[in-house]
Design a protein around this motif. Structure first.
Motif, PDB file in Angstrom:
ATOM      1  N   GLU A 151       3.776  -8.970   6.463  1.00 36.20           N
ATOM      2  CA  GLU A 151       2.363  -9.068   6.132  1.00 36.20           C
ATOM      3  C   GLU A 151       1.987  -8.214   4.928  1.00 36.20           C
ATOM      4  OE1 GLU A 151       0.087  -8.225   9.600  1.00 36.20           O
ATOM      5  OE2 GLU A 151       0.812  -9.983  10.717  1.00 36.20           O
ATOM      6  N   GLU A 152       2.746  -7.141   4.668  1.00 36.71           N
ATOM      7  CA  GLU A 152       2.437  -6.245   3.563  1.00 36.71           C
ATOM      8  C   GLU A 152       3.666  -6.050   2.681  1.00 36.71           C
ATOM      9  OE1 GLU A 152       1.130  -2.628   5.352  1.00 36.71           O
ATOM     10  OE2 GLU A 152      -0.805  -3.445   6.010  1.00 36.71           O
TER      11      GLU A 152
ATOM     12  N   ALA B 114       4.773  -9.001  -0.030  1.00 36.76           N
ATOM     13  CA  ALA B 114       4.285  -9.553   1.238  1.00 36.76           C
ATOM     14  C   ALA B 114       4.596 -11.040   1.300  1.00 36.76           C
ATOM     15  CB  ALA B 114       2.789  -9.312   1.371  1.00 36.76           C
ATOM     16  N   GLY B 115       5.009 -11.499   2.476  1.00 38.59           N
ATOM     17  CA  GLY B 115       5.282 -12.911   2.678  1.00 38.59           C
ATOM     18  C   GLY B 115       6.688 -13.348   2.344  1.00 38.59           C
ATOM     19  N   THR B 116       7.517 -12.430   1.809  1.00 40.48           N
ATOM     20  CA  THR B 116       8.880 -12.819   1.447  1.00 40.48           C
ATOM     21  C   THR B 116       9.663 -13.281   2.673  1.00 40.48           C
ATOM     22  OG1 THR B 116       8.880 -11.235  -0.385  1.00 40.48           O
ATOM     23  CG2 THR B 116      11.018 -12.070   0.327  1.00 40.48           C
TER      24      THR B 116
ATOM     25  N   ILE C  82      15.714 -11.654  -4.399  1.00 44.69           N
ATOM     26  CA  ILE C  82      14.920 -12.197  -3.289  1.00 44.69           C
ATOM     27  C   ILE C  82      14.362 -13.573  -3.664  1.00 44.69           C
ATOM     28  CG2 ILE C  82      14.331 -10.000  -2.246  1.00 44.69           C
ATOM     29  CD1 ILE C  82      11.673 -10.060  -3.723  1.00 44.69           C
ATOM     30  N   PRO C  83      14.256 -14.435  -2.643  1.00 41.21           N
ATOM     31  CA  PRO C  83      14.663 -14.233  -1.259  1.00 41.21           C
ATOM     32  C   PRO C  83      16.162 -14.422  -1.080  1.00 41.21           C
ATOM     33  CG  PRO C  83      13.767 -16.430  -1.509  1.00 41.21           C
ATOM     34  CD  PRO C  83      13.616 -15.764  -2.854  1.00 41.21           C
TER      35      PRO C  83
ATOM     36  N   GLN D 215      12.395  -7.350  10.818  1.00 44.63           N
ATOM     37  CA  GLN D 215      11.566  -6.292  10.253  1.00 44.63           C
ATOM     38  C   GLN D 215      12.323  -5.621   9.112  1.00 44.63           C
ATOM     39  OE1 GLN D 215       8.912  -3.624  12.586  1.00 44.63           O
ATOM     40  NE2 GLN D 215      10.359  -2.017  11.995  1.00 44.63           N
ATOM     41  N   LEU D 216      11.638  -5.397   7.992  1.00 44.67           N
ATOM     42  CA  LEU D 216      12.221  -4.712   6.850  1.00 44.67           C
ATOM     43  C   LEU D 216      11.996  -3.208   6.982  1.00 44.67           C
ATOM     44  CD1 LEU D 216      10.927  -7.159   4.101  1.00 44.67           C
ATOM     45  CD2 LEU D 216      13.316  -6.876   4.793  1.00 44.67           C
ATOM     46  N   VAL D 217      13.035  -2.447   6.674  1.00 42.58           N
ATOM     47  CA  VAL D 217      12.971  -0.986   6.766  1.00 42.58           C
ATOM     48  C   VAL D 217      12.461  -0.416   5.445  1.00 42.58           C
ATOM     49  CG1 VAL D 217      14.318   1.118   7.140  1.00 42.58           C
ATOM     50  CG2 VAL D 217      14.861  -0.965   8.434  1.00 42.58           C
TER      51      VAL D 217
END
Length: 333
Positions: A262-263, A256-258, A215-216, A230-232
């Protein structure tokens, strides 16, 4: 035996130093000092004339990091070093078994299958040994916020990109889905690489996609612009249950922020591995290993994922035999 060669420019420098010593009437100790300094700049040759590195998709961290590494090998040793863009881990192992590449970046799950002759490999692959454990590949399962998909269990009945066929992404996607009671019969499968999966998500042709990488991921960074990404979640307890049989899975979080999240998002991760053909000499692999670790800063500048590589952790989580040349380097450290 390790071979050495002196470039034309270095030879001229040596000759110039000797002539200067003679014409100025300096003592015989001066030329000796000139010769010692020349050894610091001369290139060390390798027995192999090639150092081709098999990678993965053009936009993935494997290819970006390996390109920087290949340039370093070419400059340091004067060998023909380049990258080969592939379908990633399974193809990379097969290319090594066929003697078509010298090195490769692979995921530890595929490497484990290869050395044990299971899964994608009908027999043990003998001509592959490990140089180092690298950085974690994060399983990044991506969907849109409007899809309603929150966990892997929600993927049943959906159209899912699972990576290029027989890639490391596809192998761990299948294993993680199976660990959650989902087979390919339960979903609509598309075999797509990073960039293709991101494009298909953006155009609404997919419900979700697996993109397992450091990542990223550049394809996801591009997708994030103008897409409700959205990440699962893959829960830690589920990863630990699966890891009971497949120990290369480890629970981690996507910070968070990747990608605007937000989390922290819980997920699974798999260590990447740098592997080399077993038939390369001990001296060659020693030099390749040494140069790899001495240039980690440059590799980290090429891609952020390489900043997680360290000499201290390189021998942790090895899943294949270590090449004697790499062992020699570690022993010296």
């Amino acid at each position: 035996m390790k071979k050495t060669f002196i470039s034309g420019a270095t030879a001229l420098m040596l000759a110039g130093g000797l002539l200067a010593g003679c014409s100025s009437g300096e003592t015989t100790s001066e030329p000796a000092e000139t010769n010692n300094s020349s050894e610091e700049v001369q290139k060390t040759g390798l027995e192999t004339k090639f150092a081709t590195i098999a990678t993965g998709g053009a936009s993935g961290p494997y290819n970006i990091i390996a390109t920087a590494l290949a340039e370093t090998y070419a400059q340091t040793y004067g060998v023909n070093s380049k990258t080969q863009t592939t379908g990633a881990s399974v193809e990379n192992i097969n290319l090594m078994a066929q003697g078509k590449v010298e090195m490769a970046f692979v995921m530890s799950d595929v490497l484990s299958e290869a050395v044990n002759g299971i899964g994608n490999f009908s027999e043990k692959v003998e001509n592959v040994q490990q140089i180092a454990a690298l950085y974690p590949n994060y399983v990044q399962v991506v969907t849109s916020k409007k899809s309603g998909i929150k966990t892997l269990a929600d993927l049943k009945g959906k159209r899912i990109a699972v990576g290029a066929q027989n890639s490391g992404v596809e192998v761990n996607a299948r294993n993680l889905l199976n660990g959650h009671g989902i087979t390919y019969d339960d979903i609509k499968v598309d075999y797509l690489g990073y960039a293709e999966a991101a494009d298909a998500l953006k155009s609404g042709k997919l419900d979700a996609a697996f993109l397992t990488s450091g990542i990223p991921n550049s394809s996801l960074m591009e997708l994030e612009q103008g897409f409700d990404l959205q990440l699962v979640t893959i829960e830690e307890e589920n990863v630990k249950k699966i890891a009971a049989d497949q120990s290369y899975f480890i629970p981690m979080v996507i910070p968070a922020g990747t990608y605007g999240n937000e989390e922290d998002v819980p997920t699974a991760a798999i260590m990447n591995a740098l592997v080399v053909r077993s038939d390369l000499s001990e001296s060659d692999v020693y030099e390749l290993t040494k140069t790899f670790f001495e240039n980690l800063d440059a590799l980290g500048n090429a891609h952020q994922a390489a900043k997680d590589i360290s000499l201290e952790k390189a021998q942790q989580g090895l899943v294949a035999p270590m090449h004697p040349g790499a062992k020699k380097y570690y022993d010296e450290q």
